[in-house]
Write an enzyme that holds these catalytic residues in place. Structure first.
Site, PDB file in Angstrom:
ATOM      1  N   LYS A   1       0.848  -1.196   0.000  1.00  0.00           N
ATOM      2  CA  LYS A   1       0.000   0.000   0.000  1.00  0.00           C
ATOM      3  C   LYS A   1       0.886   1.250   0.000  1.00  0.00           C
ATOM      4  O   LYS A   1       2.090   1.183   0.266  1.00  0.00           O
ATOM      5  CB  LYS A   1      -0.935  -0.011   1.196  1.00  0.00           C
ATOM      6  N   MET A  21       9.366  25.723  -3.285  1.00  0.00           N
ATOM      7  CA  MET A  21       8.709  24.686  -4.068  1.00  0.00           C
ATOM      8  C   MET A  21       9.684  23.740  -4.749  1.00  0.00           C
ATOM      9  O   MET A  21       9.510  22.512  -4.726  1.00  0.00           O
ATOM     10  CB  MET A  21       7.787  25.318  -5.114  1.00  0.00           C
ATOM     11  N   ARG A  55     -11.585   1.892  13.295  1.00  0.00           N
ATOM     12  CA  ARG A  55     -11.351   2.451  11.959  1.00  0.00           C
ATOM     13  C   ARG A  55     -12.150   1.555  11.019  1.00  0.00           C
ATOM     14  O   ARG A  55     -13.371   1.614  11.010  1.00  0.00           O
ATOM     15  CB  ARG A  55      -9.843   2.472  11.677  1.00  0.00           C
ATOM     16  N   TYR A  57      12.317  32.901   1.208  1.00  0.00           N
ATOM     17  CA  TYR A  57      11.090  33.637   1.471  1.00  0.00           C
ATOM     18  C   TYR A  57      11.009  34.086   2.932  1.00  0.00           C
ATOM     19  O   TYR A  57      11.368  33.346   3.853  1.00  0.00           O
ATOM     20  CB  TYR A  57       9.869  32.765   1.161  1.00  0.00           C
TER      21      TYR A  57
END
Length: 381
Positions: free
Chosen positions: A52, A318, A151, A270
């Site tokens: 998975k 990014m 769950r 940034y």
């Protein structure tokens, strides 16, 4: 595995080309094979292959092929769609099951493609039973009994309803999932195993599947007949406070695309969250959060050049990340050098701990965001 700080000639040509301008994940298939075989030797019964999450970020298709060659006979995906991809990849030999189950709309295709549903709810149980009646023969299915996770899985209140419907199924195993094996909560693990055995004893006889990766290392009393070690097959440490007994298959390399010399007080990135305390050399790497290098690494993460560490400075953006290479000899890092994001020097847990997550999330993010290539496919375990 690949740990060089320059482009390796051992990699395929496309990977070498990409490494001039973007990060690459190199997955050692021989390590995955060795991990699975070591785990299988620990089992008192059989060992399933869990692929998975795109094989925990390592690539489902290539990993599954390797695991099949390593002796895996039962595979679990999370989604039904992934199970279909796996069936097309592996052919009709192995058993393939979908952990999240199969909807009513997908059941006809599941039967046709020999995908085994995991029954997780009353609705899925009814769907599986109806399919068995239509085909005039028991339908193979795993039955998930919830014992603490709250769950997926049939709740205890579902047992009376389940009993007559289960008679229409060829139950491959009754399974549960540990809630706190990672935390070595033995009391809860024992309680869950007892609940599974107690509830299964009321149903048609079938094997039990209990242990996940961490459960495998708690001892055979937690195994059941089928163990399901997911993360440990892919080198994620199943031991909370001990050295990893398994091999970490992935190395992620990112190229240096520019080197800058900063004066005292110069900012980086940034919002100018980091300023050079004095003259500094900074390398700009072609990796960022678009490639799965999480933004939480800003001003906290580290990369490696060989066995030398360089800290991340400023915010991860990014596609680019800045690291301070002032402590490294100038001759060791240049444009085109390879920074190790994870690998020999920076292991999975260290990468994850920096941003306060687990290894699963950190490696899956990189696996999704980076070009992936493979080595060790023909290696003998």
């Amino acid at each position: 595995m690949i740990h060089e700080t320059s482009i390796s000639t051992d990699l395929p040509a496309e990977a070498r080309r990409r490494l001039t301008s973007e990060p690459v994940m190199v997955v050692d298939l021989a390590a995955i094979r060795r991990n699975f075989q070591a785990l299988a030797r620990m089992a008192q019964g059989s060992c399933a292959a869990i692929v998975k999450g795109d094989a925990y970020g390592h690539g489902m298709v290539e990993s599954a092929r390797t695991l099949l060659a390593a002796g895996a006979e039962l595979f679990f995906t999370a989604r039904f769609e992934d199970a279909l991809v796996l069936r097309n990849t592996l052919g009709q030999g192995p058993r393939i099951a979908a952990l999240d189950g199969v909807t009513e709309d997908g059941m006809k295709e599941a039967v046709a493609q020999d995908i085994i549903p995991v029954v997780n709810s009353r609705e899925q149980l009814q769907t599986a039973s109806d399919a068995a009646i239509r085909q005039g023969a028991p339908l193979a299915a795993f039955v998930h009994l919830d014992t603490a996770m709250n769950r997926l899985g049939l709740a205890p209140d579902d047992d009376d309803l389940a009993l007559p419907l289960l008679k229409n199924l060829d139950v491959q195993a009754y399974m549960t999932h540990f809630a706190s094996a990672d935390d070595v909560d033995l009391d809860l693990c024992r309680l869950q195993a007892e609940r599974l055995r107690d509830r299964a004893s009321r149903f048609p006889e079938a094997p039990l599947s209990i242990a996940n990766s961490c459960g495998v290392f708690l001892g055979q009393e937690f195994h059941g007949h089928i163990i399901r070690p997911g993360k440990s097959t892919f080198g994620i440490n199943p031991l909370a406070d001990a050295a990893n007994p398994l091999h970490e298959p992935a190395t992620v390399l990112a190229p240096v695309v520019q080197i800058r010399t900063l004066c005292k007080g110069d900012p980086v990135g940034y919002s100018c969250t980091w300023h050079a305390p004095e003259t500094r050399r900074v390398a700009i790497l072609a990796i960022g959060y678009a490639n799965g290098y999480l933004r939480g690494n800003s001003n906290l993460g580290h990369v490696a050049f060989g066995d030398r560490i360089a800290p991340v400075v400023g915010r991860v953006s990014m596609d680019l990340t800045a690291v301070d290479i002032s402590a490294l000899p100038e001759s060791t890092v240049h444009v085109g050098s390879m920074a190790e994001i994870v690998g020999k020097t920076i292991n999975y847990r260290s990468l994850a701990n920096t941003v306060g997550t687990n290894e699963h999330e950190a490696i899956i993010a990189l696996g999704r965001g980076c070009y992936r290539t493979y080595v060790g496919g023909d290696a003998v375990a």
